[in-house]
Design a protein around this motif. Structure first.
Motif, PDB file in Angstrom:
ATOM      1  N   ARG A  75       0.602  -0.898   0.039  1.00 43.56           N
ATOM      2  CA  ARG A  75      -0.347  -0.016   0.253  1.00 43.56           C
ATOM      3  C   ARG A  75       0.964   1.559  -0.022  1.00 43.56           C
TER       4      ARG A  75
ATOM      5  N   THR B 246     -13.117  11.743  -5.957  1.00 46.64           N
ATOM      6  CA  THR B 246     -13.283  10.825  -4.356  1.00 46.64           C
ATOM      7  C   THR B 246     -14.364  12.268  -3.314  1.00 46.64           C
TER       8      THR B 246
ATOM      9  N   GLU C  67      -8.744  11.888 -10.967  1.00 41.99           N
ATOM     10  CA  GLU C  67      -9.820  10.597 -10.411  1.00 41.99           C
ATOM     11  C   GLU C  67      -9.782  10.607  -8.435  1.00 41.99           C
ATOM     12  N   CYS C  68      -8.541  11.746  -8.147  1.00 41.25           N
ATOM     13  CA  CYS C  68      -8.386  11.468  -6.218  1.00 41.25           C
ATOM     14  C   CYS C  68      -9.058  12.288  -5.934  1.00 41.25           C
TER      15      CYS C  68
ATOM     16  N   ARG D 156      -4.953  10.659 -12.749  1.00 44.99           N
ATOM     17  CA  ARG D 156      -4.952  10.822 -11.707  1.00 44.99           C
ATOM     18  C   ARG D 156      -5.104  11.235 -10.893  1.00 44.99           C
TER      19      ARG D 156
ATOM     20  N   SER E 128       2.463   1.770  -3.148  1.00 42.69           N
ATOM     21  CA  SER E 128       1.765   2.607  -4.602  1.00 42.69           C
ATOM     22  C   SER E 128       2.040   3.495  -4.710  1.00 42.69           C
ATOM     23  N   LYS E 129       2.398   4.371  -3.568  1.00 42.28           N
ATOM     24  CA  LYS E 129       2.068   5.901  -3.404  1.00 42.28           C
ATOM     25  C   LYS E 129       1.092   6.445  -4.215  1.00 42.28           C
ATOM     26  N   ALA E 130       0.036   6.737  -3.398  1.00 42.89           N
ATOM     27  CA  ALA E 130      -0.948   7.085  -4.061  1.00 42.89           C
ATOM     28  C   ALA E 130      -0.969   8.111  -3.632  1.00 42.89           C
TER      29      ALA E 130
ATOM     30  N   THR F 229      -2.122  12.330  -3.528  1.00 40.67           N
ATOM     31  CA  THR F 229      -2.586  13.108  -2.555  1.00 40.67           C
ATOM     32  C   THR F 229      -3.375  14.421  -2.827  1.00 40.67           C
TER      33      THR F 229
END
Length: 118
Positions: free
Chosen positions: A47, A105, A101-102, A98, A50-52, A54
Protein backbone atom coordinates in the motif's frame (compact mmCIF):
# COMPACT_ATOMS: atom_id res chain seq x y z
CA UNK A 1 51.99 -9.97 19.36
CA UNK A 2 49.31 -8.24 21.46
CA UNK A 3 47.85 -6.61 18.35
CA UNK A 4 47.51 -10.02 16.68
CA UNK A 5 45.68 -11.47 19.69
CA UNK A 6 43.42 -8.42 19.88
CA UNK A 7 42.61 -8.67 16.15
CA UNK A 8 41.81 -12.40 16.56
CA UNK A 9 39.47 -11.65 19.46
CA UNK A 10 37.68 -8.94 17.47
CA UNK A 11 37.22 -11.19 14.43
CA UNK A 12 35.99 -14.14 16.51
CA UNK A 13 33.68 -11.93 18.57
CA UNK A 14 32.14 -10.28 15.54
CA UNK A 15 31.61 -13.69 13.91
CA UNK A 16 29.77 -14.95 16.98
CA UNK A 17 27.72 -11.76 17.15
CA UNK A 18 26.72 -11.94 13.48
CA UNK A 19 25.70 -15.61 13.75
CA UNK A 20 23.57 -14.77 16.78
CA UNK A 21 21.87 -11.91 14.95
CA UNK A 22 21.14 -14.10 11.91
CA UNK A 23 19.69 -16.81 14.13
CA UNK A 24 17.51 -14.27 15.98
CA UNK A 25 16.28 -12.82 12.67
CA UNK A 26 15.34 -16.27 11.37
CA UNK A 27 13.46 -17.00 14.58
CA UNK A 28 11.65 -13.67 14.35
CA UNK A 29 10.60 -14.47 10.76
CA UNK A 30 9.28 -17.87 11.84
CA UNK A 31 7.31 -16.31 14.69
CA UNK A 32 5.90 -13.64 12.41
CA UNK A 33 4.78 -16.15 9.80
CA UNK A 34 3.00 -18.18 12.46
CA UNK A 35 1.07 -15.17 13.77
CA UNK A 36 0.27 -13.65 10.35
CA UNK A 37 2.22 -10.47 11.05
CA UNK A 38 4.40 -11.07 7.99
CA UNK A 39 1.41 -10.98 5.61
CA UNK A 40 0.05 -7.82 7.22
CA UNK A 41 3.44 -6.14 7.00
CA UNK A 42 3.77 -7.12 3.35
CA UNK A 43 0.31 -5.74 2.53
CA UNK A 44 1.13 -2.45 4.29
CA UNK A 45 4.38 -2.20 2.34
CA UNK A 46 2.50 -2.73 -0.93
CA UNK A 47 0.00 0.00 0.00
CA UNK A 48 2.79 2.41 0.88
CA UNK A 49 4.70 1.44 -2.24
CA UNK A 50 1.79 2.31 -4.49
CA UNK A 51 2.32 5.98 -3.70
CA UNK A 52 -1.29 7.05 -3.96
CA UNK A 53 -1.69 10.67 -4.94
CA UNK A 54 -2.60 13.11 -2.21
CA UNK A 55 -5.33 15.70 -2.60
CA UNK A 56 -2.76 18.49 -2.40
CA UNK A 57 -0.65 16.95 -5.16
CA UNK A 58 -3.74 16.49 -7.34
CA UNK A 59 -4.66 20.15 -6.88
CA UNK A 60 -1.12 21.22 -7.82
CA UNK A 61 -1.16 19.12 -10.98
CA UNK A 62 -4.48 20.51 -12.15
CA UNK A 63 -3.71 24.03 -10.93
CA UNK A 64 -6.82 24.42 -8.77
CA UNK A 65 -7.43 25.56 -5.21
CA UNK A 66 -9.58 24.16 -2.43
CA UNK A 67 -12.27 26.70 -3.31
CA UNK A 68 -12.46 25.55 -6.95
CA UNK A 69 -15.75 24.09 -8.13
CA UNK A 70 -16.00 20.68 -9.72
CA UNK A 71 -16.81 22.32 -13.05
CA UNK A 72 -13.55 24.27 -12.93
CA UNK A 73 -11.64 21.10 -12.08
CA UNK A 74 -13.29 19.23 -14.97
CA UNK A 75 -12.46 22.08 -17.36
CA UNK A 76 -8.80 22.13 -16.28
CA UNK A 77 -8.67 18.34 -16.60
CA UNK A 78 -10.12 18.36 -20.12
CA UNK A 79 -7.74 21.12 -21.20
CA UNK A 80 -4.60 19.47 -19.79
CA UNK A 81 -5.60 15.96 -20.89
CA UNK A 82 -6.27 17.02 -24.48
CA UNK A 83 -3.12 19.13 -24.64
CA UNK A 84 -1.00 16.17 -23.57
CA UNK A 85 -2.88 13.77 -25.83
CA UNK A 86 -1.98 15.81 -28.92
CA UNK A 87 1.66 16.67 -28.41
CA UNK A 88 2.55 15.98 -24.80
CA UNK A 89 3.73 12.97 -22.88
CA UNK A 90 1.79 9.93 -21.80
CA UNK A 91 3.33 10.28 -18.33
CA UNK A 92 1.92 13.78 -17.85
CA UNK A 93 -1.41 12.71 -19.28
CA UNK A 94 -1.60 9.85 -16.77
CA UNK A 95 -0.69 12.23 -13.91
CA UNK A 96 -3.52 14.55 -14.96
CA UNK A 97 -5.93 11.61 -15.08
CA UNK A 98 -4.86 10.34 -11.63
CA UNK A 99 -5.26 13.86 -10.23
CA UNK A 100 -8.83 14.02 -11.52
CA UNK A 101 -9.57 10.58 -10.06
CA UNK A 102 -8.21 11.67 -6.69
CA UNK A 103 -10.32 14.82 -6.62
CA UNK A 104 -13.43 12.92 -7.75
CA UNK A 105 -13.40 11.09 -4.44
CA UNK A 106 -13.39 14.45 -2.66
CA UNK A 107 -16.01 16.26 -4.73
CA UNK A 108 -18.49 13.69 -6.03
CA UNK A 109 -20.00 12.58 -2.69
CA UNK A 110 -20.57 16.26 -1.78
CA UNK A 111 -22.19 17.12 -5.14
CA UNK A 112 -24.36 13.98 -5.35
CA UNK A 113 -25.03 12.61 -1.85
CA UNK A 114 -27.63 10.07 -3.03
CA UNK A 115 -25.82 8.79 -6.10
CA UNK A 116 -23.55 5.77 -5.91
CA UNK A 117 -19.94 6.53 -6.76
CA UNK A 118 -18.27 4.19 -9.19
Amino acid sequence: MAAKILANLIVMGSGILIRGMVQAYRQALQNASKSGVAQETLQNAVRRGSKAMTEQEARQILGVTEQSSWEEIAQKYDNLFERNAKNGSFYLQSKVHRAKECLETVYQPKDHPGDPVG
